[in-house]
Scaffold this active site. Structure first.
Site, PDB file in Angstrom:
ATOM      1  N   LYS A   1      47.004  42.058  37.506  1.00  0.00           N
ATOM      2  CA  LYS A   1      48.277  43.156  37.075  1.00  0.00           C
ATOM      3  C   LYS A   1      48.761  43.227  38.760  1.00  0.00           C
ATOM      4  O   LYS A   1      50.248  43.467  38.804  1.00  0.00           O
ATOM      5  CB  LYS A   1      47.812  44.274  36.826  1.00  0.00           C
ATOM      6  CG  LYS A   1      47.218  44.327  35.400  1.00  0.00           C
ATOM      7  CD  LYS A   1      48.242  43.966  34.222  1.00  0.00           C
ATOM      8  CE  LYS A   1      47.591  43.977  32.956  1.00  0.00           C
ATOM      9  NZ  LYS A   1      46.299  43.380  32.509  1.00  0.00           N
TER      10      LYS A   1
HETATM   11  C1  LIG Z   1      45.936  42.992  31.340  1.00  0.00           C
HETATM   12  C2  LIG Z   1      44.844  42.096  31.193  1.00  0.00           C
HETATM   13  C3  LIG Z   1      44.857  40.706  30.569  1.00  0.00           C
HETATM   14  C4  LIG Z   1      45.805  40.641  29.385  1.00  0.00           C
HETATM   15  O1  LIG Z   1      47.133  40.479  29.941  1.00  0.00           O
HETATM   16  P1  LIG Z   1      48.331  40.280  28.967  1.00  0.00           P
HETATM   17  O2  LIG Z   1      49.490  40.499  30.119  1.00  0.00           O
HETATM   18  O3  LIG Z   1      48.368  41.568  28.246  1.00  0.00           O
HETATM   19  O4  LIG Z   1      48.567  39.283  28.125  1.00  0.00           O
HETATM   20  C5  LIG Z   1      43.745  39.950  30.682  1.00  0.00           C
HETATM   21  N1  LIG Z   1      42.987  40.277  31.562  1.00  0.00           N
HETATM   22  C6  LIG Z   1      42.692  41.333  32.406  1.00  0.00           C
HETATM   23  C7  LIG Z   1      41.679  41.389  33.414  1.00  0.00           C
HETATM   24  C8  LIG Z   1      43.795  42.248  32.261  1.00  0.00           C
HETATM   25  O5  LIG Z   1      44.007  43.347  33.295  1.00  0.00           O
END
Ligand SMILES: *Cc1c(COP(=O)(O)O)cnc(C)c1O
Length: 497
Positions: A112
């Site tokens: 993120k």
């Molecule tokens: C948010 C997240 C995901 C999923 O990402 P999306 O954008 O919701 O598909 C996968 N792995 C981790 C570690 C995340 O923080």
């Protein structure tokens, strides 16, 4: 380039406005009016050693109302020393399959940060351009990682406050500690008695509560979102698929122009949607592999064309993907339907009223041409971690392992040997307990910090400093609310009665 709503009635607006608003007034999501043609080889040789410069190149045709100086400044500061890897998003080429695009070297150890270190800087330029005298209140619903990354990205940002809702008991202890210890004079977090979908639904209700929004506007507060429904979250993610592809070519594993598979462990359909957008801009992708955990609503959608959220919700060892309502799928539906807002409105209405919808056979055919959906349960996920560690000397977190496992299944099922990029979304240290269990360790009775040390001893890598320090930080945000009273918690945070 303008941005249009997937629901068709909100007017087209420039990028800066779309980032400020987050969601359109017709409840739709903003999408680019068209996909710029970027092609398989956008980078010149001198750019190749700079992630920020490559990001600017990919973002420029999307963010046309930003000046080159604004984009350069934003990318340069977003992807700097706060990332512990000088390449920002390094590509690890394992012995054998696949090439792993590590997206978690930012301050919160999850992918993120790739978007949430940049988005506050983009928002700040956008607010300056508006010249308006209000404070933006960023609301976030998180399954664990977005919350911390958003708090970290927006802490002490001028003209912005940020409030995060996370599911009570639904995030890992590390994730909880990361959020409740966040410093900054403009930040807050609150646990919601419910799961992630409840938190996300509650945030959406706050956005569409016109009386509440009028009241806030009267006090010069303007709500916005840092969830991946905001275009400012998605745009930065398109960039790393291009850099990953370019790095794979630079390593001699493919020639520029050759097709690749991209496998993404997903929940809200954000990260994989960014890969789809990269494909639409000319990145040579032969299949997009959508990997889910036991909450396999997307797997079934891709296989049958039926999206059905009426199912049991499982808490899994990959909690950031424990999601049954994948918000960003709306953007894909918009494209699959040939950009027919009426069809999108109908499906979303069916989803909210009856809990499911079915796309038409033509749309399904389009979907399956490009996407493969698969899932991995707990056993398969832990087996993938064990296997990659023993055979390839590579340690993955649980989310990445879901992708690794599904990619293997895809190869077995199809015999397709096209080189693959696997999006690695978190550091293994962040989900230490399940990772240690995968390696056969007994974790019972040990606290998070003992587990971090144990993992460090096994891997010979130091515990990331940002995780080690959590032990000594005070807990600052202890609030818990009912899922019906999230608006009340927000008002309390803003000190409004
Ligand atoms: C948010 C997240 C995901 C999923 O990402 P999306 O954008 O919701 O598909 C996968 N792995 C981790 C570690 C995340 O923080």
């Amino acid at each position: 380039m303008d941005y249009i709503s997937t629901r068709g009635s909100a007017p087209a607006i420039p990028c800066k406005k779309a980032i400020i608003k987050g969601i359109a007034e017709d409840d739709g999501l903003y999408v680019p009016s068209h996909f710029p043609s970027i092609g398989p080889a956008p980078f010149e040789a001198p750019e190749r050693n700079s992630y920020p410069r490559r990001a600017v190149k990919i973002l420029k045709p999307f963010l046309t109302d930003y000046t080159g100086e604004e984009l350069s400044a934003a990318c340069r500061t977003a992807y700097a020393e706060n990332f512990e890897s000088p390449q920002t998003a390094p590509l690890r080429i394992l012995g054998g399959d696949p090439a792993v695009l590590e997206l978690w070297h930012g301050p919160t150890q999850a992918f993120k940060d790739m978007a949430l270190q940049l988005m506050p800087r983009l928002l700040s330029f956008a607010l300056k351009a508006e010249g308006e005298k209000y404070e933006v209140v960023i609301l976030v619903a998180t399954s664990g990682d977005t919350g911390k990354a958003a708090l970290e990205g927006f802490a002490d940002a001028e003209g912005v406050r940020i409030f995060v809702f996370y599911p009570h008991g639904g995030v890992s202890e590390i994730q909880r500690l990361q959020m409740v210890t966040q410093r900054g004079k403009n930040v807050g977090a609150c646990a919601v008695k419910g799961n992630f979908d409840d938190a996300q639904t509650g945030v959406k209700q706050i956005f569409s509560d016109s009386a509440l929004n009028r009241k806030l506007a009267g006090l010069h507060f303007h709500l916005s979102s840092a969830n991946s429904i905001n275009w400012g979250r998605l745009a930065p993610q398109v960039a790393y698929y291009f850099t990953g592809y370019d790095d794979l070519a630079a390593a001699g594993k493919i020639r520029r122009g050759d097709p690749v598979l991209i496998c993404v462990p997903t929940g809200n359909f954000g990260n994989i949607l960014a890969a789809y957008y990269a494909f639409r801009c000319g990145l040579p992708v032969s299949r997009l592999i959508c990997a889910s955990n036991r909450n396999r609503v997307l797997t079934e959608f891709i296989r049958t064309g039926v999206y059905d959220r009426r199912r049991e919700f499982f808490k899994t060892e990959s909690p950031s993907m424990d999601i049954l309502i994948s918000s960003n799928l709306e953007r894909l539906l918009f494209e699959l339907s040939g950009r027919k807002a009426d069809a999108v409105i109908q499906w979303m209405k069916e989803l909210s009223i009856q809990g499911w919808y079915k796309i038409d056979p033509r749309g399904l055919e389009e979907l399956q041409k490009l996407f493969y959906g698969g899932f991995a349960d707990r056993e398969e996920t832990l087996a993938a971690i064990r296997q990659a560690f023993r055979k390839q000397g590579y340690l993955m977190d649980t989310h990445t392992a879901v992708g690794y496992s599904v990619l293997q299944k895809y190869r077995e099922e199809t015999g397709d040997g096209t080189p693959a990029l696997l999006a690695s979304t978190a550091s293994p240290f962040k989900f230490n307990q399940a990772v240690l269990e995968a390696l056969g360790r007994d974790t019972s009775g040990k606290d998070e910090f003992a587990l971090l040390e144990e993992l460090s001893a096994i891997t010979g890598r130091p515990v990331p400093a940002k995780l080690a320090e959590l032990k000594s930080l005070p807990e600052l945000h202890g609030g818990v609310c009912e899922k019906e009273d999230m608006a009340g918690a927000l008002l309390q945070f803003l000190k409004i009665s």
